[in-house]
Design an enzyme around this catalytic site. Structure first.
Site, PDB file in Angstrom:
ATOM      1  N   SER A  21     -16.808  -8.463   4.042  1.00  0.00           N
ATOM      2  CA  SER A  21     -15.495  -8.505   3.403  1.00  0.00           C
ATOM      3  C   SER A  21     -14.499  -7.483   3.940  1.00  0.00           C
ATOM      4  CB  SER A  21     -15.641  -8.267   1.895  1.00  0.00           C
ATOM      5  OG  SER A  21     -16.087  -6.941   1.641  1.00  0.00           O
ATOM      6  N   ASP A  39     -24.147   3.557   1.180  1.00  0.00           N
ATOM      7  CA  ASP A  39     -22.872   3.888   0.549  1.00  0.00           C
ATOM      8  C   ASP A  39     -22.872   5.381   0.249  1.00  0.00           C
ATOM      9  OD1 ASP A  39     -20.758   4.153  -1.666  1.00  0.00           O
ATOM     10  OD2 ASP A  39     -20.577   2.044  -1.139  1.00  0.00           O
ATOM     11  N   ILE A  40     -21.691   5.996   0.312  1.00  0.00           N
ATOM     12  CA  ILE A  40     -21.609   7.417  -0.005  1.00  0.00           C
ATOM     13  C   ILE A  40     -21.685   7.645  -1.512  1.00  0.00           C
ATOM     14  CG2 ILE A  40     -20.288   7.976   2.070  1.00  0.00           C
ATOM     15  CD1 ILE A  40     -17.766   7.973   0.360  1.00  0.00           C
ATOM     16  N   THR A  67     -13.423 -12.775  -4.264  1.00  0.00           N
ATOM     17  CA  THR A  67     -13.647 -12.210  -2.928  1.00  0.00           C
ATOM     18  C   THR A  67     -15.133 -12.156  -2.610  1.00  0.00           C
ATOM     19  OG1 THR A  67     -11.641 -10.854  -3.108  1.00  0.00           O
ATOM     20  CG2 THR A  67     -13.218 -10.255  -1.403  1.00  0.00           C
ATOM     21  N   GLY A 106     -18.900  -1.138  -2.951  1.00  0.00           N
ATOM     22  CA  GLY A 106     -17.743  -1.110  -3.825  1.00  0.00           C
ATOM     23  C   GLY A 106     -17.742  -2.341  -4.715  1.00  0.00           C
ATOM     24  N   LYS A 147       3.927  -7.989   4.252  1.00  0.00           N
ATOM     25  CA  LYS A 147       3.258  -6.784   3.766  1.00  0.00           C
ATOM     26  C   LYS A 147       4.324  -5.749   3.454  1.00  0.00           C
ATOM     27  CE  LYS A 147      -1.078  -5.372   3.164  1.00  0.00           C
ATOM     28  NZ  LYS A 147      -2.163  -6.197   2.596  1.00  0.00           N
ATOM     29  N   SER A 161      -9.755  -9.360  -8.727  1.00  0.00           N
ATOM     30  CA  SER A 161      -9.870 -10.265  -7.575  1.00  0.00           C
ATOM     31  C   SER A 161     -11.175 -10.093  -6.822  1.00  0.00           C
ATOM     32  CB  SER A 161      -8.695 -10.035  -6.615  1.00  0.00           C
ATOM     33  OG  SER A 161      -8.727  -8.722  -6.082  1.00  0.00           O
ATOM     34  N   ARG A 201       0.832  -1.192   0.000  1.00  0.00           N
ATOM     35  CA  ARG A 201       0.000   0.000   0.000  1.00  0.00           C
ATOM     36  C   ARG A 201       0.871   1.247   0.000  1.00  0.00           C
ATOM     37  NH1 ARG A 201      -3.729  -0.156   5.289  1.00  0.00           N
ATOM     38  NH2 ARG A 201      -4.589  -1.810   3.984  1.00  0.00           N
ATOM     39  N   ALA A 230     -16.896  -2.246   3.696  1.00  0.00           N
ATOM     40  CA  ALA A 230     -16.259  -0.949   3.455  1.00  0.00           C
ATOM     41  C   ALA A 230     -15.069  -0.777   4.376  1.00  0.00           C
ATOM     42  CB  ALA A 230     -17.292   0.172   3.635  1.00  0.00           C
TER      43      ALA A 230
END
Length: 382
Positions: free
Chosen positions: A276, A215-216, A162, A194, A92, A158, A56, A255
């Site tokens: 998730s 959701d926004i 998922t 998402g 990571k 992916s 990340r 989220a």
């Protein structure tokens, strides 16, 4: 370009650094002034195989914040890999910087060189703030990259496995709570539409379930409403934090992390949680809070393992059907965790950790996953 361990970076005065990285096998700082790369790679445990974990890129406030993040996430990957029964351990990486302004192809090629210097001990790919295209550049320097686009020999999106894994997780949870794993006839409160959450909501509607969603992103809500027309299930939209207080059967967080906490747990009216999003429990003790309230919690790193299964399987050569078949194991793994929890009278979060630790312990002192030249046996050419 230079790679150096945390001890070298802090100097001999920082000998207590070993306390900070307790339980980790290796922490490497990566610095390339020419491209501006400043990165940390953390390898937590390689008992099950080479470390695997995404990279990340975030504008961390300071080095300690970045260190805490990479150490926490790499440990979580050890458990996630064990739960998914893939031949990888936990690792990571983080890149310090603003992904909107600081990244470049040259930076990711430099990062790829650092990954290659670990000689197959660490595999990585996209995560928050990075894209599959970033790792196309990194893959020019190392073969230890996963999750690149299909046109470059990767396995692609992916979110498909998922989301399927979340469905299997919900079915296993329904089986444990109600005695059957049917999706229809029950209500689900979905937080986040998402890539994964939207697919989960769509599948539940197709099965005849009723869903509450928030959701926004208004466009995602509108698209779901359009798709719901003609499907047997129904959609109701709620605003923001109202999702926690919905009178539903299962809460499905897809989220943000840290959403099960002192404030929200008391609002829940559901019988179970299965979603998730990563790191759903704000603190470890919140798993016990859910258990004492009679809410069955499906540990997130088991439920959301479909994407991990896909990128791990990619090194054998992309095969979508094989990935979907392997993802079915989420169902049986969760049922085993629930049995551990019931037999030992412990919360499911603790039972999941124990389940994974037993798998890791069972593999200790067995034959190495590395050949004599320290390259993974499955390190295939693209």
């Amino acid at each position: 370009m230079k790679a150096f361990t945390l001890l070298e970076e802090r100097g001999t005065a920082g000998m207590d650094v070993f306390a900070k990285i307790s339980g980790h096998e290796q922490v490497v700082f990566c610095n390339d002034p020419h491209t501006g790369l400043k990165a940390i790679i953390a390898i937590h445990n390689t008992t099950l195989g080479p470390a695997l974990g995404g990279c990340r890129m975030l504008p961390y406030a300071n080095i300690d914040e970045a260190m805490n993040d990479v150490l926490r996430l790499s440990k979580g990957m050890t458990y996630k890999c064990a739960a998914a029964d893939v031949d990888f351990g936990g690792g990571k990486s983080v890149i310090l910087g603003d992904p909107l302004t600081d990244k470049s192809p040259e930076m990711f090629r430099a990062f790829g060189q650092f990954v290659e210097s670990l000689k197959g001990r660490f595999y990585t790919g996209t995560d928050m703030g990075t894209t599959p295209e970033d790792f196309v550049h990194a893959s020019k320097e190392t073969r230890c990259i996963v999750g690149i686009p299909e046109e470059y020999g990767g396995s692609g999106d992916s979110s498909v496995p998922t989301s399927l894994g979340v469905i299997y997780g919900i079915k296993a949870t329904n089986k444990a709570v109600w005695g059957d794993d049917a999706l229809q006839g029950r209500t689900y409160a979905i937080q986040g539409l998402g890539k994964v959450g939207f697919k989960v909501a769509e599948r539940l509607l197709e099965e005849g379930a009723d869903v509450f969603v928030t959701d926004i992103n208004e466009a995602a809500i509108e698209l779901l409403n359009q798709k719901a027309k003609g499907l047997p299930g129904s959609v109701r939209v709620v605003k923001g934090d109202e999702i926690y207080a919905v009178d539903a059967d299962v809460f499905v967080p897809c989220a943000l992390g840290g959403i099960l906490n002192d404030h929200t747990i008391g609002m829940l009216k559901v019988k179970a949680v299965a979603g998730s999003s990563n790191n759903q429990l704000e603190r470890e003790e919140h798993g016990g809070d859910l258990w004492r309230r009679g809410i069955l919690y499906a540990p997130d790193y088991i439920v959301n393992a479909g994407g991990l299964i896909q990128v791990a399987d990619e090194l054998y050569g992309p095969n979508k059907q094989r990935v979907l078949t392997k993802t079915k194991a989420i169902y049986t793994s969760l049922l085993e965790v629930y049995k551990h929890s019931e037999d030992r009278s412990i919360c499911t979060a603790e039972a999941a950790d124990l389940f994974c630790e037993q798998r890791i312990e069972a593999r200790k002192n067995r034959s190495s996953f590395f050949t004599a030249d320290q390259k993974p046996k499955w390190n295939v050419k693209r």
